[in-house]
Design a protein around this motif. Structure first.
Motif, PDB file in Angstrom:
ATOM      1  N   ILE A  87       5.468  13.248   2.220  1.00 14.98           N
ATOM      2  CA  ILE A  87       5.075  14.641   2.479  1.00 14.98           C
ATOM      3  C   ILE A  87       6.290  15.241   2.166  1.00 14.98           C
ATOM      4  O   ILE A  87       7.300  15.289   3.173  1.00 14.98           O
ATOM      5  N   LEU A  88       6.580  16.061   0.979  1.00 18.80           N
ATOM      6  CA  LEU A  88       7.962  16.620   0.849  1.00 18.80           C
ATOM      7  C   LEU A  88       7.942  18.116   1.099  1.00 18.80           C
ATOM      8  O   LEU A  88       6.945  18.851   0.753  1.00 18.80           O
ATOM      9  N   THR A  89       8.970  18.546   1.575  1.00 16.16           N
ATOM     10  CA  THR A  89       9.171  20.077   1.828  1.00 16.16           C
ATOM     11  C   THR A  89      10.132  20.432   0.780  1.00 16.16           C
ATOM     12  O   THR A  89      10.838  19.747   0.340  1.00 16.16           O
ATOM     13  N   PRO A  90      10.281  21.721   0.641  1.00 13.12           N
ATOM     14  CA  PRO A  90      11.329  22.336  -0.157  1.00 13.12           C
ATOM     15  C   PRO A  90      12.693  21.763   0.036  1.00 13.12           C
ATOM     16  O   PRO A  90      13.639  21.709  -1.079  1.00 13.12           O
ATOM     17  N   GLU A  91      12.927  21.513   1.100  1.00 15.85           N
ATOM     18  CA  GLU A  91      14.268  21.012   1.704  1.00 15.85           C
ATOM     19  C   GLU A  91      14.481  19.260   1.444  1.00 15.85           C
ATOM     20  O   GLU A  91      15.688  19.044   1.564  1.00 15.85           O
ATOM     21  N   HIS A  92      13.319  18.730   0.901  1.00 17.17           N
ATOM     22  CA  HIS A  92      13.690  17.471   0.751  1.00 17.17           C
ATOM     23  C   HIS A  92      14.407  17.351  -0.553  1.00 17.17           C
ATOM     24  O   HIS A  92      14.143  17.997  -1.490  1.00 17.17           O
ATOM     25  N   GLU A  93      15.106  16.319  -0.634  1.00 16.27           N
ATOM     26  CA  GLU A  93      16.025  15.921  -1.867  1.00 16.27           C
ATOM     27  C   GLU A  93      15.225  15.721  -2.932  1.00 16.27           C
ATOM     28  O   GLU A  93      15.761  15.805  -4.282  1.00 16.27           O
ATOM     29  N   HIS A  94      13.887  15.025  -2.790  1.00 16.65           N
ATOM     30  CA  HIS A  94      13.141  14.757  -3.921  1.00 16.65           C
ATOM     31  C   HIS A  94      12.249  15.866  -4.419  1.00 16.65           C
ATOM     32  O   HIS A  94      11.256  15.600  -5.400  1.00 16.65           O
ATOM     33  N   TYR A  95      12.161  17.022  -3.624  1.00 20.71           N
ATOM     34  CA  TYR A  95      11.298  18.118  -4.043  1.00 20.71           C
ATOM     35  C   TYR A  95      11.475  18.485  -5.500  1.00 20.71           C
ATOM     36  O   TYR A  95      12.914  18.725  -5.774  1.00 20.71           O
ATOM     37  N   PRO A  96      10.619  18.614  -6.310  1.00 18.54           N
ATOM     38  CA  PRO A  96      10.861  19.227  -7.483  1.00 18.54           C
ATOM     39  C   PRO A  96      11.653  20.407  -7.885  1.00 18.54           C
ATOM     40  O   PRO A  96      11.299  21.533  -7.113  1.00 18.54           O
ATOM     41  N   LEU A  97      12.838  20.219  -8.619  1.00 21.01           N
ATOM     42  CA  LEU A  97      13.809  21.377  -8.614  1.00 21.01           C
ATOM     43  C   LEU A  97      13.080  22.538  -9.274  1.00 21.01           C
ATOM     44  O   LEU A  97      13.347  23.320  -9.093  1.00 21.01           O
ATOM     45  N   MET A  98      12.158  22.202 -10.208  1.00 19.75           N
ATOM     46  CA  MET A  98      11.542  23.510 -10.923  1.00 19.75           C
ATOM     47  C   MET A  98      10.670  24.133 -10.059  1.00 19.75           C
ATOM     48  O   MET A  98      10.401  25.390 -10.285  1.00 19.75           O
ATOM     49  N   ASP A 103       8.619  31.777  -7.641  1.00 19.22           N
ATOM     50  CA  ASP A 103       8.466  32.715  -6.517  1.00 19.22           C
ATOM     51  C   ASP A 103       7.821  32.123  -5.119  1.00 19.22           C
ATOM     52  O   ASP A 103       8.335  32.524  -4.073  1.00 19.22           O
ATOM     53  N   THR A 104       6.708  31.506  -5.374  1.00 16.88           N
ATOM     54  CA  THR A 104       6.183  30.862  -3.924  1.00 16.88           C
ATOM     55  C   THR A 104       6.073  29.323  -4.293  1.00 16.88           C
ATOM     56  O   THR A 104       4.948  28.820  -4.719  1.00 16.88           O
ATOM     57  N   PRO A 105       7.017  28.547  -4.229  1.00 15.22           N
ATOM     58  CA  PRO A 105       6.831  27.037  -4.155  1.00 15.22           C
ATOM     59  C   PRO A 105       5.678  26.444  -3.287  1.00 15.22           C
ATOM     60  O   PRO A 105       5.587  26.952  -2.017  1.00 15.22           O
ATOM     61  N   PRO A 106       5.153  25.658  -3.375  1.00 16.89           N
ATOM     62  CA  PRO A 106       4.177  24.884  -2.607  1.00 16.89           C
ATOM     63  C   PRO A 106       5.208  24.588  -1.412  1.00 16.89           C
ATOM     64  O   PRO A 106       6.260  23.894  -1.420  1.00 16.89           O
ATOM     65  N   PRO A 107       4.529  24.888  -0.190  1.00 19.75           N
ATOM     66  CA  PRO A 107       5.394  24.506   1.069  1.00 19.75           C
ATOM     67  C   PRO A 107       5.301  23.068   1.522  1.00 19.75           C
ATOM     68  O   PRO A 107       6.415  22.403   2.184  1.00 19.75           O
ATOM     69  N   LEU A 108       4.383  22.413   0.939  1.00 25.31           N
ATOM     70  CA  LEU A 108       4.360  20.927   1.168  1.00 25.31           C
ATOM     71  C   LEU A 108       3.689  20.287  -0.178  1.00 25.31           C
ATOM     72  O   LEU A 108       2.918  20.892  -1.089  1.00 25.31           O
ATOM     73  N   ILE A 109       4.174  19.011  -0.558  1.00 22.44           N
ATOM     74  CA  ILE A 109       3.732  18.076  -1.734  1.00 22.44           C
ATOM     75  C   ILE A 109       3.310  16.874  -1.049  1.00 22.44           C
ATOM     76  O   ILE A 109       4.411  16.299  -0.638  1.00 22.44           O
ATOM     77  N   PHE A 110       2.294  16.403  -1.063  1.00 21.94           N
ATOM     78  CA  PHE A 110       1.746  15.072  -0.650  1.00 21.94           C
ATOM     79  C   PHE A 110       1.986  14.047  -1.832  1.00 21.94           C
ATOM     80  O   PHE A 110       1.316  14.560  -3.000  1.00 21.94           O
ATOM     81  N   ALA A 111       2.856  13.085  -1.792  1.00 18.40           N
ATOM     82  CA  ALA A 111       3.011  12.299  -3.022  1.00 18.40           C
ATOM     83  C   ALA A 111       2.871  10.895  -2.677  1.00 18.40           C
ATOM     84  O   ALA A 111       3.123  10.387  -1.572  1.00 18.40           O
ATOM     85  N   VAL A 112       2.511  10.039  -3.841  1.00 19.17           N
ATOM     86  CA  VAL A 112       2.427   8.608  -3.661  1.00 19.17           C
ATOM     87  C   VAL A 112       3.140   8.084  -4.761  1.00 19.17           C
ATOM     88  O   VAL A 112       2.827   8.668  -5.970  1.00 19.17           O
ATOM     89  N   GLY A 113       4.127   7.148  -4.405  1.00 15.73           N
ATOM     90  CA  GLY A 113       4.963   6.387  -5.341  1.00 15.73           C
ATOM     91  C   GLY A 113       6.420   6.690  -5.150  1.00 15.73           C
ATOM     92  O   GLY A 113       6.658   6.906  -4.098  1.00 15.73           O
ATOM     93  N   ASN A 114       7.018   6.627  -6.231  1.00 14.05           N
ATOM     94  CA  ASN A 114       8.647   6.873  -6.071  1.00 14.05           C
ATOM     95  C   ASN A 114       8.859   8.609  -6.212  1.00 14.05           C
ATOM     96  O   ASN A 114       8.732   9.090  -7.375  1.00 14.05           O
ATOM     97  N   PRO A 115       9.218   9.307  -5.303  1.00 16.11           N
ATOM     98  CA  PRO A 115       9.417  10.663  -5.243  1.00 16.11           C
ATOM     99  C   PRO A 115      10.421  10.905  -6.194  1.00 16.11           C
ATOM    100  O   PRO A 115      10.462  12.086  -6.824  1.00 16.11           O
ATOM    101  N   ARG A 116      11.289  10.069  -6.760  1.00 14.01           N
ATOM    102  CA  ARG A 116      12.449  10.478  -7.398  1.00 14.01           C
ATOM    103  C   ARG A 116      12.119  10.839  -8.831  1.00 14.01           C
ATOM    104  O   ARG A 116      12.751  11.755  -9.574  1.00 14.01           O
ATOM    105  N   LEU A 117      10.713  10.170  -9.240  1.00 16.27           N
ATOM    106  CA  LEU A 117      10.321  10.533 -10.419  1.00 16.27           C
ATOM    107  C   LEU A 117       9.854  12.018 -10.732  1.00 16.27           C
ATOM    108  O   LEU A 117       9.500  12.599 -11.857  1.00 16.27           O
ATOM    109  N   LEU A 118       9.702  12.772  -9.451  1.00 17.29           N
ATOM    110  CA  LEU A 118       9.412  14.248  -9.724  1.00 17.29           C
ATOM    111  C   LEU A 118      10.051  15.037 -10.357  1.00 17.29           C
ATOM    112  O   LEU A 118       9.608  16.202 -10.889  1.00 17.29           O
TER     113      LEU A 118
END
Length: 127
Positions: A87-98, A103-118
């Motif tokens: 569960i990634l937040t905008p502060e997480h190192e692997h949260y997608p930079l784009m 303006d309103t990035p998702p506050p949470l991203i639920f991910a399965v797999g390798n988050p570096r690929l995001l």
């Protein structure tokens, strides 16, 4: 690199996410105003109003907390049930930079797999 949030802060953001009427913009507003979701959940109705929440949102926060807390616990169990779930937040190192830049990035991203690929180039087909 952004600092990751604590387990308590992640839990608090999950509670906000699970609260009816509270969306990405409201979560962002609360975190910015109070410094954390944890502090926002402790805030009085008047403080929440000063932070810019509508009365219906405040009522939702004050009455639906038990249901939202149960949902947050389910989310945490989902994440901890596999080393490949995140569960990634905008502060997480692997949260997608784009996404961080919109303006309103998702506050949470639920991910399965390798988050570096995001942050790798990707293609999405929607519809």
């Amino acid at each position: 690199m952004p600092t990751p949030v604590s387990d308590q802060e992640l839990y608090s953001r999950l509670v906000l996410w699970r609260t009816a009427g509270i969306g990405p913009m409201s979560i962002r507003r609360l975190v910015e105003y109070f410094g954390s979701a944890t502090e926002a959940l402790k805030a009085s109705g008047q403080a929440l109003q000063e932070a810019g929440l509508k009365s219906t949102m405040i009522a939702g926060l004050q009455t639906a907390t038990h249901h939202a807390e149960q949902g947050a616990e389910v989310d945490q169990k989902w994440c901890s049930s596999s080393e490949r779930r995140y569960i990634l937040t905008p502060e997480h190192e692997h949260y997608p930079l784009m996404l961080r830049d919109i303006d309103t990035p998702p506050p949470l991203i639920f991910a399965v797999g390798n988050p570096r690929l995001l942050n790798d180039p990707q293609l999405a087909i929607i519809g």
